[in-house]
Motif scaffolding. Structure first.
Motif, PDB file in Angstrom:
ATOM      1  N   SER A 166     -12.907   1.052   0.969  1.00  0.00           N
ATOM      2  CA  SER A 166     -12.312   1.185  -0.449  1.00  0.00           C
ATOM      3  C   SER A 166     -11.164  -0.015  -0.451  1.00  0.00           C
ATOM      4  O   SER A 166     -11.247  -0.637  -1.553  1.00  0.00           O
ATOM      5  N   VAL A 167     -10.323  -0.085   0.585  1.00  0.00           N
ATOM      6  CA  VAL A 167      -9.119  -0.854   0.539  1.00  0.00           C
ATOM      7  C   VAL A 167      -9.703  -2.531   0.343  1.00  0.00           C
ATOM      8  O   VAL A 167      -9.351  -3.188  -0.545  1.00  0.00           O
TER       9      VAL A 167
ATOM     10  N   PHE B 295       0.902  -1.359   0.171  1.00  0.00           N
ATOM     11  CA  PHE B 295       0.008   0.113  -0.046  1.00  0.00           C
ATOM     12  C   PHE B 295       0.806   1.109  -0.090  1.00  0.00           C
ATOM     13  O   PHE B 295       1.843   1.400   0.803  1.00  0.00           O
ATOM     14  N   THR B 296       0.741   1.898  -0.741  1.00  0.00           N
ATOM     15  CA  THR B 296       1.622   3.526  -1.077  1.00  0.00           C
ATOM     16  C   THR B 296       0.590   4.372  -1.315  1.00  0.00           C
ATOM     17  O   THR B 296      -0.636   4.294  -1.743  1.00  0.00           O
ATOM     18  N   VAL B 297       1.078   5.905  -1.207  1.00  0.00           N
ATOM     19  CA  VAL B 297       0.255   6.721  -1.539  1.00  0.00           C
ATOM     20  C   VAL B 297       1.251   7.612  -2.683  1.00  0.00           C
ATOM     21  O   VAL B 297       2.344   7.919  -2.646  1.00  0.00           O
TER      22      VAL B 297
ATOM     23  N   GLY C 160      -1.163  11.664  -4.142  1.00  0.00           N
ATOM     24  CA  GLY C 160      -2.268  12.035  -3.289  1.00  0.00           C
ATOM     25  C   GLY C 160      -3.506  11.080  -3.159  1.00  0.00           C
ATOM     26  O   GLY C 160      -4.303  11.031  -2.386  1.00  0.00           O
ATOM     27  N   PHE C 161      -3.132   9.713  -3.783  1.00  0.00           N
ATOM     28  CA  PHE C 161      -4.317   8.664  -3.901  1.00  0.00           C
ATOM     29  C   PHE C 161      -3.294   7.376  -3.320  1.00  0.00           C
ATOM     30  O   PHE C 161      -1.985   7.335  -3.652  1.00  0.00           O
ATOM     31  N   ALA C 162      -4.147   6.550  -2.434  1.00  0.00           N
ATOM     32  CA  ALA C 162      -3.659   5.293  -2.068  1.00  0.00           C
ATOM     33  C   ALA C 162      -3.794   4.428  -3.346  1.00  0.00           C
ATOM     34  O   ALA C 162      -4.588   4.283  -4.024  1.00  0.00           O
ATOM     35  N   VAL C 163      -2.628   3.556  -3.338  1.00  0.00           N
ATOM     36  CA  VAL C 163      -2.392   2.665  -4.480  1.00  0.00           C
ATOM     37  C   VAL C 163      -2.388   1.201  -3.550  1.00  0.00           C
ATOM     38  O   VAL C 163      -1.490   1.159  -2.904  1.00  0.00           O
TER      39      VAL C 163
ATOM     40  N   CYS D  33      -4.255  -0.911  -8.427  1.00  0.00           N
ATOM     41  CA  CYS D  33      -5.363   0.018  -8.518  1.00  0.00           C
ATOM     42  C   CYS D  33      -5.074   1.128  -7.651  1.00  0.00           C
ATOM     43  O   CYS D  33      -4.339   1.013  -6.702  1.00  0.00           O
ATOM     44  N   SER D  34      -5.664   2.209  -7.904  1.00  0.00           N
ATOM     45  CA  SER D  34      -5.585   3.413  -6.941  1.00  0.00           C
ATOM     46  C   SER D  34      -7.040   3.733  -6.564  1.00  0.00           C
ATOM     47  O   SER D  34      -7.862   3.229  -7.126  1.00  0.00           O
ATOM     48  N   LEU D  35      -7.198   4.011  -5.351  1.00  0.00           N
ATOM     49  CA  LEU D  35      -8.332   4.206  -4.448  1.00  0.00           C
ATOM     50  C   LEU D  35      -8.554   5.866  -4.708  1.00  0.00           C
ATOM     51  O   LEU D  35      -7.783   6.591  -4.472  1.00  0.00           O
ATOM     52  N   GLY D  36     -10.070   5.910  -4.939  1.00  0.00           N
ATOM     53  CA  GLY D  36     -10.514   7.361  -4.765  1.00  0.00           C
ATOM     54  C   GLY D  36     -10.745   7.796  -3.358  1.00  0.00           C
ATOM     55  O   GLY D  36     -10.232   7.032  -2.390  1.00  0.00           O
TER      56      GLY D  36
END
Length: 65
Positions: free
Chosen positions: A48-49, A17-19, A22-25, A38-41
């Protein structure tokens, strides 16, 4: 979420899990290769995760990984 992470690890996959920007990936790797990501909104991060990780793992199951 723990059960999803255990499922991935039991298959020999890595989950990170990274950022970025500005989006979590979420990235799923096998060895040094990224096999899904995938990236999370915005919104509820935990939901979401979990939803995204479940979707990625199901997709990998369909692909035979």
């Amino acid at each position: 979420m723990r059960d999803l992470l255990e499922k991935a690890l039991n298959k020999g996959l890595g989950v990170s899990f990274t950022v970025e920007g500005g989006f979590a990936v979420i990235r799923i790797t096998k060895g040094n290769d990224v096999v899904a990501s995938c990236s999370l909104g915005s919104g509820d991060f935990r939901t979401s995760v979990e939803d995204s990780l479940q979707s990625l793992l199901l997709d990998l199951d369909r692909k035979g990984l």
